[in-house]
Design an enzyme around this catalytic site. Structure first.
Site, PDB file in Angstrom:
ATOM      1  N   LYS A 206       0.824  -1.173  -0.051  1.00 27.14           N
ATOM      2  CA  LYS A 206       0.091  -0.672   0.205  1.00 27.14           C
ATOM      3  C   LYS A 206       0.887   1.034  -0.646  1.00 27.14           C
ATOM      4  O   LYS A 206       1.564   1.487   0.460  1.00 27.14           O
ATOM      5  CB  LYS A 206      -0.890  -0.080   1.077  1.00 27.14           C
ATOM      6  CG  LYS A 206      -1.896  -0.762   0.824  1.00 27.14           C
ATOM      7  CD  LYS A 206      -2.837  -0.669   2.112  1.00 27.14           C
ATOM      8  CE  LYS A 206      -4.909  -1.659   1.356  1.00 27.14           C
ATOM      9  NZ  LYS A 206      -5.375  -1.756   2.107  1.00 27.14           N
TER      10      LYS A 206
ATOM     11  N   ARG B 252      -3.844  -9.619   5.099  1.00 29.28           N
ATOM     12  CA  ARG B 252      -4.068 -10.106   3.507  1.00 29.28           C
ATOM     13  C   ARG B 252      -3.493  -9.474   2.660  1.00 29.28           C
ATOM     14  O   ARG B 252      -2.534  -8.691   2.995  1.00 29.28           O
ATOM     15  CB  ARG B 252      -5.245  -8.829   2.557  1.00 29.28           C
ATOM     16  CG  ARG B 252      -5.718  -9.003   1.952  1.00 29.28           C
ATOM     17  CD  ARG B 252      -7.231  -8.225   1.376  1.00 29.28           C
ATOM     18  NE  ARG B 252      -7.185  -8.162   0.364  1.00 29.28           N
ATOM     19  CZ  ARG B 252      -7.174  -7.408  -0.759  1.00 29.28           C
ATOM     20  NH1 ARG B 252      -6.456  -6.495  -0.591  1.00 29.28           N
ATOM     21  NH2 ARG B 252      -8.211  -7.787  -2.046  1.00 29.28           N
TER      22      ARG B 252
HETATM   23  C1  9MG Z   1      -9.832  -5.625  -1.504  1.00 26.19           C
HETATM   24  N1  9MG Z   1      -9.255  -4.698  -0.335  1.00 26.19           N
HETATM   25  C2  9MG Z   1      -7.946  -4.078  -0.733  1.00 26.19           C
HETATM   26  N2  9MG Z   1      -7.401  -3.380   0.832  1.00 26.19           N
HETATM   27  C3  9MG Z   1      -8.073  -4.485   1.442  1.00 26.19           C
HETATM   28  C4  9MG Z   1      -8.201  -4.207   2.807  1.00 26.19           C
HETATM   29  O1  9MG Z   1      -6.718  -3.143   3.345  1.00 26.19           O
HETATM   30  N3  9MG Z   1      -8.569  -5.104   3.503  1.00 26.19           N
HETATM   31  C5  9MG Z   1      -9.985  -5.918   2.895  1.00 26.19           C
HETATM   32  N4  9MG Z   1     -10.381  -6.469   4.097  1.00 26.19           N
HETATM   33  N5  9MG Z   1     -10.133  -6.139   1.829  1.00 26.19           N
HETATM   34  C6  9MG Z   1      -9.134  -5.032   0.884  1.00 26.19           C
END
Ligand code: 9MG
Length: 274
Positions: free
Chosen positions: A221, A255
């Protein structure tokens, strides 16, 4: 702590790794690579071989300023992949969507979890999930992907995110969705400045103490780009570092794009932090 997702029960004693599979032409990191069903399935199998515990499939990018995708387009992107993948792998498939019709079709195709960046706030979304047995990740976002980075503002970001997530969890439980099916997610980068993101990481313990498992998504990110000066394709070390910090602060699911590197780093955490 366990997470119930359809036919699967995940043991959260060890943080679980959710591998990202974007079947979109425009996602911020890996957009455009996996738009054909067979390529997408092959990539998902690679993520499983690398140690993923869950595969998260998304057909609409949620990066800042992303163009919305029509319902039919999103269905056409994700449903064939979920159908093909469900008989290939033996771990939960998560559908990354906020659209109730996509949730319903994905569950029918074999998804065991819903990952909703809008925390089931669309009309009918709670009912669709309540009528199933799938797990559900409720994520916090201020604004929409089109507006969220236009000067986000909070009096107290950690408290406001916690209050929102607890309120959404209460709505779910009142609708009959068992607590064991819920994950909460502060939504790093979704309507947050660098300072907001850093406050949420620093005080992640406030969220992990809430009695629900917490999912953290920091992989590649922009906040990690701001910290390192690196472009999105050079954020591996920063992403793994962030995953380790989140795990040490009690996150139960990470994730990530880089599954193998994250799984190895978490093995080191488990060995030392036992
Ligand atoms: C789809 N998506 C993109 N970034 C995310 C994040 O930080 N958490 C979750 N649950 N989905 C995300």
């Amino acid at each position: 702590m366990k997470l119930h997702c359809g036919q699967f029960t995940l043991d959260l004693a060890r943080p679980q790794v959710m591998g990202i599979l974007n079947v979109t032409p425009d996602s911020f990191s890996d957009g455009g690579q996996y738009t054909q069903t067979d390529l997408a399935v092959a990539q998902a199998v690679k993520l499983v071989e690398a140690g993923a515990d869950v595969i998260d499939i998304g057909g609409e990018s949620t990066r800042p300023n992303a163009d919305p995708v029509s319902l039919q387009e999103e269905l056409d992107r994700v449903v064939p992949v979920i159908e093909a993948l469900a008989s290939e792998i033996n771990i939960p498939i998560s559908i990354d969507t906020y659209k109730p019709a996509v949730m319903r079709a994905a569950i029918a195709a074999g998804a065991s979890m819903v990952n909703d960046v809008k925390a089931l706030q669309e009309a009918d979304a709670v009912a669709v999930v309540a009528q199933s047995d799938v797990g559900i990740c409720l994520m916090h976002m201020q604004g929409t992907p089109q507006t969220m980075q236009n000067d986000p503002y909070y009096e107290d970001v950690v408290q406001e995110v916690a209050d929102f997530l607890l309120a959404r969890a209460a709505v779910c439980e009142q609708a009959g969705i068992a607590r064991e099916r819920l994950l909460l997610d502060p939504g790093f980068g979704f309507g947050k400045t660098r300072a907001h993101n850093i406050a949420l990481i620093q005080q992640l313990n406030t969220l992990t103490a809430l009695d629900y498992p917490v999912l953290v998504g920091l992989s590649r990110k922009s906040v990690l780009g701001q910290m390192t000066g690196n472009d999105v394709d050079a954020r591996l070390y920063a992403s793994v570092s962030a995953a380790v910090i989140a795990a040490l602060k009690g996150a139960k699911m990470l994730r990530v794009h880089d599954v193998k590197a994250t799984v190895e780093a978490l093995k080191v955490v488990a060995a030392i932090d036992a």
